[in-house]
Design an enzyme around this catalytic site. Structure first.
Site, PDB file in Angstrom:
ATOM      1  N   PRO A 119       0.787  -1.223   0.000  1.00  0.00           N
ATOM      2  CA  PRO A 119       0.000   0.000   0.000  1.00  0.00           C
ATOM      3  C   PRO A 119       0.823   1.279   0.000  1.00  0.00           C
ATOM      4  O   PRO A 119       1.830   1.384   0.701  1.00  0.00           O
ATOM      5  CB  PRO A 119      -0.832  -0.102   1.280  1.00  0.00           C
ATOM      6  CG  PRO A 119      -0.138  -1.114   2.113  1.00  0.00           C
ATOM      7  CD  PRO A 119       0.518  -2.068   1.164  1.00  0.00           C
ATOM      8  N   ASN A 120       0.355   2.211  -0.801  1.00  0.00           N
ATOM      9  CA  ASN A 120       0.874   3.579  -0.901  1.00  0.00           C
ATOM     10  C   ASN A 120       2.205   3.688  -1.641  1.00  0.00           C
ATOM     11  O   ASN A 120       2.690   4.796  -1.869  1.00  0.00           O
ATOM     12  CB  ASN A 120       0.977   4.247   0.488  1.00  0.00           C
ATOM     13  CG  ASN A 120      -0.384   4.401   1.131  1.00  0.00           C
ATOM     14  OD1 ASN A 120      -1.303   4.896   0.488  1.00  0.00           O
ATOM     15  ND2 ASN A 120      -0.521   3.954   2.361  1.00  0.00           N
ATOM     16  N   ARG A 142       5.138  12.013  -3.206  1.00  0.00           N
ATOM     17  CA  ARG A 142       4.983  12.610  -1.874  1.00  0.00           C
ATOM     18  C   ARG A 142       6.142  12.165  -0.986  1.00  0.00           C
ATOM     19  O   ARG A 142       6.750  11.132  -1.219  1.00  0.00           O
ATOM     20  CB  ARG A 142       3.677  12.128  -1.212  1.00  0.00           C
ATOM     21  CG  ARG A 142       2.436  12.403  -1.994  1.00  0.00           C
ATOM     22  CD  ARG A 142       1.679  13.587  -1.395  1.00  0.00           C
ATOM     23  NE  ARG A 142       0.667  14.062  -2.343  1.00  0.00           N
ATOM     24  CZ  ARG A 142      -0.581  13.597  -2.397  1.00  0.00           C
ATOM     25  NH1 ARG A 142      -0.964  12.681  -1.557  1.00  0.00           N
ATOM     26  NH2 ARG A 142      -1.427  14.069  -3.274  1.00  0.00           N
ATOM     27  N   TYR A 200      11.400   8.811   1.461  1.00  0.00           N
ATOM     28  CA  TYR A 200      11.458   7.722   0.476  1.00  0.00           C
ATOM     29  C   TYR A 200      12.186   8.086  -0.822  1.00  0.00           C
ATOM     30  O   TYR A 200      12.266   7.265  -1.731  1.00  0.00           O
ATOM     31  CB  TYR A 200      10.030   7.253   0.156  1.00  0.00           C
ATOM     32  CG  TYR A 200       9.292   6.727   1.370  1.00  0.00           C
ATOM     33  CD1 TYR A 200       9.741   5.586   2.025  1.00  0.00           C
ATOM     34  CD2 TYR A 200       8.180   7.388   1.869  1.00  0.00           C
ATOM     35  CE1 TYR A 200       9.088   5.115   3.153  1.00  0.00           C
ATOM     36  CE2 TYR A 200       7.511   6.914   2.994  1.00  0.00           C
ATOM     37  CZ  TYR A 200       7.972   5.783   3.631  1.00  0.00           C
ATOM     38  OH  TYR A 200       7.325   5.309   4.737  1.00  0.00           O
ATOM     39  N   ASN A 240       8.164  -5.575  -0.891  1.00  0.00           N
ATOM     40  CA  ASN A 240       8.021  -4.434   0.007  1.00  0.00           C
ATOM     41  C   ASN A 240       6.541  -4.334   0.323  1.00  0.00           C
ATOM     42  O   ASN A 240       5.763  -3.795  -0.473  1.00  0.00           O
ATOM     43  CB  ASN A 240       8.535  -3.133  -0.625  1.00  0.00           C
ATOM     44  CG  ASN A 240       8.487  -1.978   0.378  1.00  0.00           C
ATOM     45  OD1 ASN A 240       7.884  -2.095   1.446  1.00  0.00           O
ATOM     46  ND2 ASN A 240       9.108  -0.868   0.031  1.00  0.00           N
ATOM     47  N   ALA A 286       3.104  -0.876   4.842  1.00  0.00           N
ATOM     48  CA  ALA A 286       2.600  -0.925   6.223  1.00  0.00           C
ATOM     49  C   ALA A 286       2.063  -2.304   6.604  1.00  0.00           C
ATOM     50  O   ALA A 286       2.000  -2.646   7.796  1.00  0.00           O
ATOM     51  CB  ALA A 286       1.532   0.141   6.418  1.00  0.00           C
ATOM     52  N   GLU A 302      12.489  -9.639   1.918  1.00  0.00           N
ATOM     53  CA  GLU A 302      11.736  -8.482   2.436  1.00  0.00           C
ATOM     54  C   GLU A 302      12.588  -7.228   2.256  1.00  0.00           C
ATOM     55  O   GLU A 302      13.747  -7.193   2.669  1.00  0.00           O
ATOM     56  CB  GLU A 302      11.430  -8.714   3.921  1.00  0.00           C
ATOM     57  CG  GLU A 302      10.718  -7.553   4.595  1.00  0.00           C
ATOM     58  CD  GLU A 302      10.535  -7.777   6.104  1.00  0.00           C
ATOM     59  OE1 GLU A 302      10.794  -8.903   6.601  1.00  0.00           O
ATOM     60  OE2 GLU A 302      10.160  -6.805   6.777  1.00  0.00           O
ATOM     61  N   HIS A 336      12.768  -2.893   2.579  1.00  0.00           N
ATOM     62  CA  HIS A 336      12.234  -1.586   2.990  1.00  0.00           C
ATOM     63  C   HIS A 336      13.174  -0.495   2.524  1.00  0.00           C
ATOM     64  O   HIS A 336      14.390  -0.589   2.742  1.00  0.00           O
ATOM     65  CB  HIS A 336      12.035  -1.525   4.507  1.00  0.00           C
ATOM     66  CG  HIS A 336      11.060  -2.544   4.971  1.00  0.00           C
ATOM     67  ND1 HIS A 336       9.712  -2.439   4.704  1.00  0.00           N
ATOM     68  CD2 HIS A 336      11.233  -3.725   5.600  1.00  0.00           C
ATOM     69  CE1 HIS A 336       9.099  -3.511   5.168  1.00  0.00           C
ATOM     70  NE2 HIS A 336      10.003  -4.308   5.708  1.00  0.00           N
ATOM     71  N   ARG A 352      12.911   4.606  12.872  1.00  0.00           N
ATOM     72  CA  ARG A 352      11.678   5.393  12.792  1.00  0.00           C
ATOM     73  C   ARG A 352      10.776   5.069  13.992  1.00  0.00           C
ATOM     74  O   ARG A 352      11.270   4.739  15.054  1.00  0.00           O
ATOM     75  CB  ARG A 352      11.000   5.107  11.442  1.00  0.00           C
ATOM     76  CG  ARG A 352      11.902   5.485  10.255  1.00  0.00           C
ATOM     77  CD  ARG A 352      11.244   5.219   8.921  1.00  0.00           C
ATOM     78  NE  ARG A 352      10.057   6.054   8.751  1.00  0.00           N
ATOM     79  CZ  ARG A 352       9.154   5.859   7.778  1.00  0.00           C
ATOM     80  NH1 ARG A 352       9.312   4.864   6.915  1.00  0.00           N
ATOM     81  NH2 ARG A 352       8.102   6.646   7.674  1.00  0.00           N
TER      82      ARG A 352
HETATM   83  O1  CA2 Z   1      10.540   1.882   4.013  1.00  0.00           O
HETATM   84  C1  CA2 Z   1       9.711   1.205   3.380  1.00  0.00           C
HETATM   85  O2  CA2 Z   1       9.925   0.760   2.259  1.00  0.00           O
HETATM   86  C2  CA2 Z   1       8.327   0.957   3.984  1.00  0.00           C
HETATM   87  O3  CA2 Z   1       7.944  -0.374   3.656  1.00  0.00           O
HETATM   88  C3  CA2 Z   1       7.399   1.958   3.338  1.00  0.00           C
HETATM   89  C4  CA2 Z   1       5.982   1.925   3.927  1.00  0.00           C
HETATM   90  C5  CA2 Z   1       6.013   2.005   5.446  1.00  0.00           C
HETATM   91  O4  CA2 Z   1       4.700   1.845   5.962  1.00  0.00           O
HETATM   92  C6  CA2 Z   1       6.923   0.957   6.048  1.00  0.00           C
HETATM   93  O5  CA2 Z   1       6.943   1.122   7.443  1.00  0.00           O
HETATM   94  C7  CA2 Z   1       8.323   1.091   5.503  1.00  0.00           C
HETATM   95  C8  CA2 Z   1       5.172   3.102   3.408  1.00  0.00           C
HETATM   96  C9  CA2 Z   1       5.063   3.139   1.930  1.00  0.00           C
HETATM   97  C10 CA2 Z   1       4.364   4.403   1.582  1.00  0.00           C
HETATM   98  O6  CA2 Z   1       5.141   5.057   0.637  1.00  0.00           O
HETATM   99  C11 CA2 Z   1       4.918   6.370   0.454  1.00  0.00           C
HETATM  100  C12 CA2 Z   1       5.712   6.972  -0.487  1.00  0.00           C
HETATM  101  C13 CA2 Z   1       5.557   8.307  -0.719  1.00  0.00           C
HETATM  102  C14 CA2 Z   1       4.599   9.043  -0.035  1.00  0.00           C
HETATM  103  C15 CA2 Z   1       3.804   8.427   0.906  1.00  0.00           C
HETATM  104  C16 CA2 Z   1       3.954   7.076   1.137  1.00  0.00           C
END
Ligand code: CA2
Length: 150
Positions: A10-11, A18, A23, A79, A82, A103, A105, A112
């Site tokens: 997701p996301n 964003r 990221y 990946n 969340a 896995e 990230h 964090r």
């Molecule tokens: O660090 C990572 O790759 C995560 O898997 C990214 C997830 C986060 O919930 C994990 O804890 C760590 C979030 C992905 C959302 O990605 C976004 C990218 C740009 C703007 C908003 C969200």
């Protein structure tokens, strides 16, 4: 040709659009192109997908598991976003179908919020890559290829 799945949760479709401070500024489509180049270099076809839905990710892991069993895939770079921190269903799919899974990230989840330090997936993953930015995807593909040849 044998394949490698790269699955995104997701996301991650918002990558590069964003929150570049956490990221980076690379889009998911750019990550896909880099993954395709690396997979090709390693001699594998790439199947790159993203979903905001947990059940769809479960379906794709099961699909990958069936392909691994038939010798058509060497595994998954995942990946799970969340869902990493919440999903017993994804962990069950990985372990239930014995899917070799790396896995990944992008961020260093251990630097964090505390809740990001726990992963339901790490215990069933073949390996874990954290905090290397989007290079982690490339490292994950190379790790799967290395593992398959070992
Ligand atoms: O660090 C990572 O790759 C995560 O898997 C990214 C997830 C986060 O919930 C994990 O804890 C760590 C979030 C992905 C959302 O990605 C976004 C990218 C740009 C703007 C908003 C969200």
């Amino acid at each position: 040709m044998t394949n490698i799945y790269v699955l995104n949760g997701p996301n991650l479709n918002l990558l590069g659009v964003r929150d570049p401070a956490v990221y980076g500024s690379e889009t998911l489509s750019h990550v896909e192109k880099r993954c395709a180049t690396v997979a090709d270099e390693c001699g594998f076809e790439l199947d790159f997908r993203q979903s905001n839905h947990e059940g769809e990710l479960v379906d794709w892991i099961q699909e990958a598991g069936r392909q691994v069993a038939e010798g058509q895939s060497i595994g998954v770079v995942l990946n799970a976003g969340a869902y990493t921190h919440t999903s017993v269903a994804l962990a069950d799919a990985i372990s239930g179908l014995s899917v070799p899974t790396i896995e990944v990230h992008i961020s260093n989840v251990h630097a964090r919020e505390a809740f990001r330090g726990h992963s339901y997936l790490s215990a069933v993953a073949a390996g874990i890559i954290v905090g290397l930015g989007t290079y982690g995807y490339e490292a994950g593909i190379r790790a799967l290829a290395y593992r398959a040849q070992a």
